[in-house]
Scaffold this motif. Structure first.
Motif, PDB file in Angstrom:
ATOM      1  N   ILE A   5       0.842  -1.200   0.000  1.00  0.00           N
ATOM      2  CA  ILE A   5       0.000   0.000   0.000  1.00  0.00           C
ATOM      3  C   ILE A   5       0.877   1.250   0.000  1.00  0.00           C
ATOM      4  N   LEU A   9      -1.830   0.619 -14.035  1.00  0.00           N
ATOM      5  CA  LEU A   9      -1.700  -0.675 -13.370  1.00  0.00           C
ATOM      6  C   LEU A   9      -1.958  -1.767 -14.404  1.00  0.00           C
ATOM      7  N   GLU A  45     -13.874   1.264 -12.598  1.00  0.00           N
ATOM      8  CA  GLU A  45     -12.545   1.783 -12.884  1.00  0.00           C
ATOM      9  C   GLU A  45     -12.253   1.636 -14.380  1.00  0.00           C
ATOM     10  N   LEU A  61       2.174   1.716  -3.551  1.00  0.00           N
ATOM     11  CA  LEU A  61       1.135   2.236  -4.439  1.00  0.00           C
ATOM     12  C   LEU A  61       0.904   3.727  -4.205  1.00  0.00           C
ATOM     13  N   ARG A  62       0.941   4.145  -2.958  1.00  0.00           N
ATOM     14  CA  ARG A  62       0.760   5.570  -2.670  1.00  0.00           C
ATOM     15  C   ARG A  62       1.979   6.380  -3.103  1.00  0.00           C
ATOM     16  N   ALA A 106      -4.952  -1.828  -4.168  1.00  0.00           N
ATOM     17  CA  ALA A 106      -5.258  -0.458  -4.595  1.00  0.00           C
ATOM     18  C   ALA A 106      -6.565   0.027  -3.970  1.00  0.00           C
ATOM     19  N   LEU A 153      -3.193  -7.010  -6.698  1.00  0.00           N
ATOM     20  CA  LEU A 153      -2.825  -5.593  -6.794  1.00  0.00           C
ATOM     21  C   LEU A 153      -4.057  -4.697  -6.775  1.00  0.00           C
ATOM     22  N   VAL A 154      -5.088  -5.091  -7.492  1.00  0.00           N
ATOM     23  CA  VAL A 154      -6.321  -4.293  -7.505  1.00  0.00           C
ATOM     24  C   VAL A 154      -6.922  -4.225  -6.107  1.00  0.00           C
ATOM     25  N   PHE A 171      -9.195   5.130  -8.299  1.00  0.00           N
ATOM     26  CA  PHE A 171      -7.785   4.844  -8.516  1.00  0.00           C
ATOM     27  C   PHE A 171      -7.132   6.017  -9.254  1.00  0.00           C
ATOM     28  N   ALA A 213      -5.682   1.130  -0.650  1.00  0.00           N
ATOM     29  CA  ALA A 213      -4.831   2.315  -0.671  1.00  0.00           C
ATOM     30  C   ALA A 213      -5.596   3.591  -0.990  1.00  0.00           C
ATOM     31  N   PHE A 214      -6.661   3.493  -1.826  1.00  0.00           N
ATOM     32  CA  PHE A 214      -7.255   4.709  -2.380  1.00  0.00           C
ATOM     33  C   PHE A 214      -8.751   4.882  -2.167  1.00  0.00           C
TER      34      PHE A 214
END
Length: 311
Positions: A26, A41, A94, A29-30, A56, A52-53, A65, A59-60
């Motif tokens: 995370i 991505l 997305e 990704l940030r 994300a 990964l998704v 995204f 993270a967001f």
């Protein structure tokens, strides 16, 4: 409902290995969102990019995204994976960008491989580099892990690529104290690997813990296969048949889902995640080493492709 990681006295609960790996991913990704103007991505509908998704999202969300999802499609991918790709992107609302190797072959007049074990997999590099140029991406996030293949182990988490998209392992930047240098000149590119420190087992344990959905191809199912040189390939019109090939029906699953022409299955009865994890614990061969035929063509097959701009 209690927040995960906080006990009744509001003291931080102890973190396990997956917690640390998740937090690192995370953070990376940030860092991408903070350092790059036009990241993307790379998302194929395979387990690593699905992970990964999911990272994300942590993270967001609740925001969108800060990058689109991008897939370089050979046209010979497993339908189960591409269907999952489309469904997941739509459900998350997305942006998904798909570019096809078939179009690159036509516009650039590229020569496809012929004969036994012919594959388009190596041609993905041309389509990827064209896509980076088309959208002016300065960073591409990928799901590579260091335990997949020995060339992957030479990567940094922030992997620098020159203006031609080429990778030189001797020109990579140090990454001390988790400090990542994404500074580049116009035209240069960085590939970022947030789960670089994860293993195949880590990914599966994380999928189990987070209850992440996957395409059914990762679990045991009956399928008509081509038995070739000890490998089981999905019987498909994309594969050029050889006189020595045998058509068999087997109970199989796929450890990795790439191009159908070079991705082999393993015989398996694993229908649940716990069954898959038990199988992985018992094996001593990496997923690419066991199932990716294109990686076995030469000793440095993956490294050679990466130097030319491959994922």
């Amino acid at each position: 409902m209690k927040n995960r990681g906080v006990n009744e006295d509001q003291q931080p609960a102890s973190m396990d290995a997956l917690d640390y790996l998740e937090a690192e991913a995370i953070h990376i990704l940030r860092e991408v969102a903070g350092q790059f103007e036009r990241p993307a991505l790379l998302f194929s509908g395979g387990k690593d990019s699905i992970t990964l998704v999911h990272l994300a999202l942590k993270a967001f969300r609740p925001g969108k995204f800060p990058f689109p999802l991008v897939h370089i499609d050979t046209g010979h991918n497993f339908k189960e994976a591409t269907d999952f790709r489309d469904t997941l992107a739509q459900s998350l609302d997305e942006k998904l960008i798909v570019r096809y190797v078939e179009d690159t072959i036509r516009t650039k007049n590229l020569q496809e491989q012929t004969g036994k074990n012919a594959t388009r997999n190596w041609l993905q590099t041309f389509t990827l580099l064209d896509t980076i140029e088309e959208f002016e991406f300065d960073c591409c996030i990928g799901g590579a892990r260091r335990d997949e293949e020995k060339a992957r182990a030479k990567e940094r988490i922030f992997s620098f690529r020159d203006e031609f998209g080429q990778w030189d392992p001797k020109r990579q930047r140090p990454e001390l104290w988790d400090l990542f240098n994404g500074k580049i000149q116009k035209g240069e590119n960085v590939r970022v690997f947030p789960i670089s420190n994860w293993t195949e087992m880590d990914v599966w344990n994380y999928i189990r813990r987070e209850k992440i959905g996957l395409p059914p191809i990762y679990f045991s199912h009956q399928r008509e296969m081509i038995l070739r040189d000890g490998h089981l390939l999905a019987n498909s019109a994309f594969i050029q048949k050889d006189p020595d090939d045998q058509i068999v029906t087997r109970q199989v699953r796929f450890r990795t889902v790439g191009d159908m022409t070079c991705t082999a299955a393993v015989e398996s009865e694993a229908v649940l995640i716990d069954d898959v994890i038990a199988e992985i614990m018992a094996t001593r061969v990496s997923e690419r080493g066991e199932t990716r035929i294109d990686d076995q063509q030469t000793e440095a097959a993956m490294e050679d492709r990466k130097k030319g701009g491959y994922f």
